[in-house]
Design a protein around this motif. Sequence first.
Motif, PDB file in Angstrom:
ATOM      1  N   PRO A 167       0.819  -1.168  -0.129  1.00 10.04           N
ATOM      2  CA  PRO A 167      -0.057   0.125  -0.078  1.00 10.04           C
ATOM      3  C   PRO A 167       0.685   1.060  -0.064  1.00 10.04           C
ATOM      4  CG  PRO A 167      -0.802  -1.523   1.589  1.00 10.04           C
ATOM      5  CD  PRO A 167       0.590  -2.033   1.188  1.00 10.04           C
ATOM      6  N   ARG A 168       2.075   1.167   0.479  1.00  9.50           N
ATOM      7  CA  ARG A 168       2.882   2.567   0.513  1.00  9.50           C
ATOM      8  C   ARG A 168       3.295   2.728  -0.947  1.00  9.50           C
ATOM      9  NH1 ARG A 168       4.901  -0.422   5.289  1.00  9.50           N
ATOM     10  NH2 ARG A 168       5.837  -2.077   3.833  1.00  9.50           N
ATOM     11  N   VAL A 169       3.015   1.950  -2.049  1.00  6.91           N
ATOM     12  CA  VAL A 169       3.244   2.756  -3.347  1.00  6.91           C
ATOM     13  C   VAL A 169       2.415   4.046  -3.450  1.00  6.91           C
ATOM     14  CG1 VAL A 169       4.168   0.446  -4.440  1.00  6.91           C
ATOM     15  CG2 VAL A 169       1.785   1.206  -4.570  1.00  6.91           C
ATOM     16  N   PHE A 170       1.134   4.008  -2.862  1.00  2.00           N
ATOM     17  CA  PHE A 170       0.164   4.932  -2.988  1.00  2.00           C
ATOM     18  C   PHE A 170       0.408   6.273  -2.370  1.00  2.00           C
ATOM     19  CE2 PHE A 170      -2.220   1.046  -4.103  1.00  2.00           C
ATOM     20  CZ  PHE A 170      -2.967   1.462  -5.465  1.00  2.00           C
ATOM     21  N   ALA A 171       1.738   6.119  -1.608  1.00  2.62           N
ATOM     22  CA  ALA A 171       2.101   7.307  -1.251  1.00  2.62           C
ATOM     23  C   ALA A 171       2.346   8.595  -2.340  1.00  2.62           C
ATOM     24  CB  ALA A 171       3.458   7.132  -0.264  1.00  2.62           C
ATOM     25  N   SER A 172       2.869   7.972  -3.526  1.00  2.00           N
ATOM     26  CA  SER A 172       2.944   8.787  -4.809  1.00  2.00           C
ATOM     27  C   SER A 172       1.650   9.557  -5.166  1.00  2.00           C
ATOM     28  CB  SER A 172       3.666   7.676  -5.862  1.00  2.00           C
ATOM     29  OG  SER A 172       3.539   8.743  -7.171  1.00  2.00           O
ATOM     30  N   ARG A 173       1.439  10.618  -5.034  1.00  4.58           N
ATOM     31  CA  ARG A 173       0.479  11.362  -5.459  1.00  4.58           C
ATOM     32  C   ARG A 173      -0.086  11.150  -6.979  1.00  4.58           C
ATOM     33  NH1 ARG A 173       0.569  17.684  -4.550  1.00  4.58           N
ATOM     34  NH2 ARG A 173       1.807  17.744  -6.548  1.00  4.58           N
ATOM     35  N   GLY A 174       1.165  11.022  -7.854  1.00  7.22           N
ATOM     36  CA  GLY A 174       0.754  10.685  -9.023  1.00  7.22           C
ATOM     37  C   GLY A 174       0.109   9.363  -9.193  1.00  7.22           C
ATOM     38  N   LEU A 175       0.561   8.362  -8.745  1.00  5.53           N
ATOM     39  CA  LEU A 175      -0.006   7.037  -8.729  1.00  5.53           C
ATOM     40  C   LEU A 175      -1.499   7.102  -8.300  1.00  5.53           C
ATOM     41  CD1 LEU A 175       0.559   4.001  -9.624  1.00  5.53           C
ATOM     42  CD2 LEU A 175       1.132   3.630  -7.202  1.00  5.53           C
ATOM     43  N   ARG A 176      -1.582   7.669  -7.059  1.00  2.32           N
ATOM     44  CA  ARG A 176      -3.042   7.911  -6.798  1.00  2.32           C
ATOM     45  C   ARG A 176      -4.115   8.432  -7.446  1.00  2.32           C
ATOM     46  NH1 ARG A 176      -0.412   9.796  -2.043  1.00  2.32           N
ATOM     47  NH2 ARG A 176      -1.482  11.914  -2.323  1.00  2.32           N
ATOM     48  N   ALA A 177      -3.486   9.699  -8.169  1.00  2.23           N
ATOM     49  CA  ALA A 177      -4.365  10.386  -9.171  1.00  2.23           C
ATOM     50  C   ALA A 177      -4.324   9.597 -10.555  1.00  2.23           C
ATOM     51  CB  ALA A 177      -3.424  11.506  -9.730  1.00  2.23           C
ATOM     52  N   GLY A 178      -3.397   8.919 -10.985  1.00  2.90           N
ATOM     53  CA  GLY A 178      -3.629   8.026 -12.155  1.00  2.90           C
ATOM     54  C   GLY A 178      -4.657   6.923 -12.382  1.00  2.90           C
ATOM     55  N   THR A 179      -4.386   6.102 -10.936  1.00  2.00           N
ATOM     56  CA  THR A 179      -5.374   5.036 -10.702  1.00  2.00           C
ATOM     57  C   THR A 179      -6.672   5.377 -10.410  1.00  2.00           C
ATOM     58  OG1 THR A 179      -4.862   5.111  -8.473  1.00  2.00           O
ATOM     59  CG2 THR A 179      -3.620   3.547 -10.113  1.00  2.00           C
TER      60      THR A 179
ATOM     61  N   GLY B 113      -4.787  16.055  -7.672  1.00  2.00           N
ATOM     62  CA  GLY B 113      -3.358  15.164  -7.299  1.00  2.00           C
ATOM     63  C   GLY B 113      -2.557  15.273  -8.681  1.00  2.00           C
ATOM     64  N   PHE B 114      -2.789  15.974  -9.609  1.00  2.00           N
ATOM     65  CA  PHE B 114      -1.634  16.099 -10.616  1.00  2.00           C
ATOM     66  C   PHE B 114      -1.246  17.601 -10.640  1.00  2.00           C
ATOM     67  CE2 PHE B 114      -3.589  12.627 -13.387  1.00  2.00           C
ATOM     68  CZ  PHE B 114      -2.402  12.124 -13.702  1.00  2.00           C
ATOM     69  N   ARG B 115      -1.221  18.204  -9.488  1.00  2.00           N
ATOM     70  CA  ARG B 115      -0.609  19.630  -9.200  1.00  2.00           C
ATOM     71  C   ARG B 115       0.806  19.527  -9.268  1.00  2.00           C
ATOM     72  NH1 ARG B 115      -2.566  22.330  -3.901  1.00  2.00           N
ATOM     73  NH2 ARG B 115      -2.203  19.968  -3.150  1.00  2.00           N
ATOM     74  N   GLY B 116       1.586  20.495 -10.142  1.00  2.00           N
ATOM     75  CA  GLY B 116       2.826  20.225 -10.076  1.00  2.00           C
ATOM     76  C   GLY B 116       3.514  19.479 -11.167  1.00  2.00           C
TER      77      GLY B 116
END
Length: 486
Positions: free
Chosen positions: A267-279, A467-470
């Motif tokens: 579950p720690r892979v979802f610490a990535s904001r990009g991964l959360r936003a993409g999924t 989630g895609f900010r930046g």
Amino acid sequence: MRTEAPHTTEADAAPGLSRPALLVLCACVLLAQGMVAAVNLLIPQLAASALHPSPGGLLWTVDAYVVVFAALLIPAGALGDRYGRKGALLAGLGLFTAGAALSALAPGPAVLIAGRGLSGAGAALVMPATMSVLVRLTPPERRAQALATWTLSAGLGGLAGNVFGGLAGEFLTWRALFWGVVPLGALLALAVALAVPRTPSRADAAVDPLGALALAGALFAVVHGIIEGPSYGWSSLRVLGSFGAGAVLLAAFTAYALRAARPLLDPRVFASRGLRAGTLGIGAAFFGLFSLFFVNAQYLQYAKGFSPALAGLAIVPLTVGMAVVPRLGARLAQRTGPRLPVGAGLFLIAAGLLLVSTADGGTPYAVYGCHLLVLSVGTGLCAPSLTLTVVSQLPPHQAGLGSGLNTAAREIGAALGVAVVGTVLASRFHGNPADPGQAAAFTDAMGVALRTVACVLLVAAAAVVRGFRGSGPGRTGAAARGEGAS
């Protein structure tokens, strides 16, 4: 911080991806996605068949494939990483074909649903294996283009499924559609054996049966609660128990995965904001798209009086944007970053659903086709950026997990879209849609169902854009080349 042992990259250890191999992989994707859409065209025929399925049974006939497909994608991707992607692809085609044969022979709804689930298990092996082989054997500079081709194949699968499902409903029977898949699956298996190269397996890839069981059970429980809600009541013990079981299983999976040495999905892979936003973005896009697939064929046949074959062809405007726009979306992402194409694409999908929700029996097909085109452009605009974002957030040696996560997000969104739109439709409409006098009531209920989906999609789209900010231009492409992968 734990450092991974060095490993040989598969791009060096295996031959490059030839054009025949790419075509075979895309054909496998097209078949797997096509069987999601094909059954939607056969709902009227199935409802009037000797099987006499209930409204819930019809929903499960569509969703059994998608739910099993989605639930097994991540463990299937891990199996391919560990034991070989080509072997996983061949095994998946075998299961897919066996499930189609079982569906064709079904004496009742339960066996038909079981056959659909078996085919879904095969598709779960097929989809991540195809993307994983493609990602691992395509040079970094061509990876975005190859992923766009893969995404296009998935979209064209929806067109092929609608067309052939409609033709089967018009000139043959629903059983003939499933029988037709049997030789096609066998032919594709032969083509895979001859054209697709093997890629090295990874003995350290995590295959976690306990985690896979908990994750699959959580998804099944939630979808079961959504589908059975109108029949048993939203406050019934059966429905509340399903939602409760889903929440408990998901919490148990998370707690177990955080402690396990080699979890199926950390579950720690979802610490990535990009991964959360993409999924979330992929799930939201297909939540909207497949909610439309579920009602489109019924609307065209019941309210517009189209034949099944004509209803299958009438979906063509939905594929125009998927075929033409992805390249524009990819170029726009390179210039501005993924936030603009993703936000605009999700908004257009929601707008298309709101436009379709206004359709009734008197709406000209040309107008309806324009509504579909809006939704299609939105899908084509956001899909490449979302797919590349998810795949690029994981290191290259976890290509199977990345492709499984990407496709799982698609199919979970699709399963929930079918469940939600079908549930709202069933709760608002209790007549026989084949009765001409009931057409207006059916389209009214369809409009409410699609507006509900569109509102949920808009909320999800706002979260994705945030989630895609930046994420500026070039960021996704850099990740795709492995820069910043850890």
